[in-house]
Design an enzyme around this catalytic site. Structure first.
Site: not given
Length: 319
Positions: A48, A50-52
């Protein structure tokens, strides 16, 4: 090794039942974990924005494609994050993810309930993130289902409720192919599972081992899980993965430790008796670990209608 069980989605595509999750991994850990996993036989990777850490995943993929595995042998999922729910931003976000990963396409792209930015501070409320309360789930879904098939083979959702999915279907006639949700013996989501089976929606279970976000005892240390593990000569993590597999989910345990990456992939099979014994754990102890209003900084939104969320000032705008 796993049983290498392959599940068929409603669009005819297939995915391996056991995958590697990459959530909550520290910087510089995921590149190594993904490389180890693929070399060990994993063919299902869950990612994802957002998991960066998708840039790290991309570096790992360069090390294993095509020397270890062909791209078409991998099933790779990523997710549309909250800063790109506005319809005009959806394909741009997909393109950014593909660039980070160094790929031409994803096998599955999932939409989250809305927020704003990665974790932007609220302009007036300290300790809260700013939310996108204007973009509707339906408007985002309409953009998601228009994504080019050359860039994404299937689309679905993550953390969606029955009512939210019903709204998407009513507005577009398009049923999400997958709903990725938190699922483990403390949160079996029986109603959602039954609904999904009726609609032909595949469930992918994240946090299948539970987690420590709320400071409760670890599910992997529960005495019943340990008893079953001892009986089978397995780890407690293997037993919890097997519980999800018994229910027909695809399961994506997360680890960055080589020994656990290997052992999580080594499947065991539960008898009906052992499955029911583990299921009983959650009957009087239902627990959802991933509730955004409990985050720090918190999200002032009621996503699941849990008791902790009743005080929230917002719900997702559905239509």
């Amino acid at each position: 090794m796993s049983f290498e069980k392959i599940l068929t989605l409603s669009n005819g595509n297939t995915l391996p039942q056991i995958g590697l999750g990459t959530w909550l991994s520290k910087p510089h850990e995921v590149e190594n974990a993904v490389e180890i996993a693929v070399r060990h036989g994993y063919r299902h990777l869950d990612l994802a924005r957002v998991y960066q850490n998708q840039d790290e995943v991309g570096r790992a993929l360069k090390k294993v494609i095509p020397s270890v595995v062909k791209r078409e042998e991998l099933f790779i999922t990523s997710k549309l994050w909250n800063n790109s729910h506005q319809p005009a931003e959806v394909e741009k976000a997909l393109d950014e993810t593909l660039e980070q990963l160094g790929l031409e396409y994803l096998d599955l792209y999932l939409a989250f309930p809305p927020g704003k930015g990665l974790f932007p501070p609220h302009p007036t409320k300290e300790g809260e993130v700013e939310l996108d309360t204007e973009t509707s789930l339906v408007d985002t879904w309409k953009a998601v289902i228009k994504l080019p098939k050359s860039k994404v083979r299937a689309v679905g959702v993550s953390n969606f409720t029955i009512a939210q999915i019903d709204a998407l279907i009513a507005a577009t006639g398009v049923v999400p192919i997958v709903n990725q949700v938190e699922a483990h013996p403390l949160l079996p989501q029986d109603d959602l599972v039954a609904y999904s089976k009726e609609k032909g929606i595949h469930i992918t279970a994240y946090s299948p081992l539970g987690n420590n976000l709320v400071g409760k005892p670890k599910l992997t240390e529960h005495k019943v899980v340990q008893e079953v593990a001892d009986k089978l000569g397995a780890t407690t993590a293997q037993v919890l993965v097997a519980w999800g597999a018994y229910r027909g989910y695809s399961v994506i345990p997360k680890s960055v430790q080589e020994s656990r990456i290997h052992s999580n992939f080594k499947q065991v099979e539960l008898s009906k008796e052992d499955y029911e014994k583990i299921t009983e754990i959650g009957k009087e102890n239902r627990t959802r670990f991933n509730i955004p209003i409990t985050y720090n900084p918190k999200w002032d939104i009621n996503l699941f209608d849990e008791e902790e969320e009743k005080v929230a000032g917002h719900k997702p705008k559905v239509e």
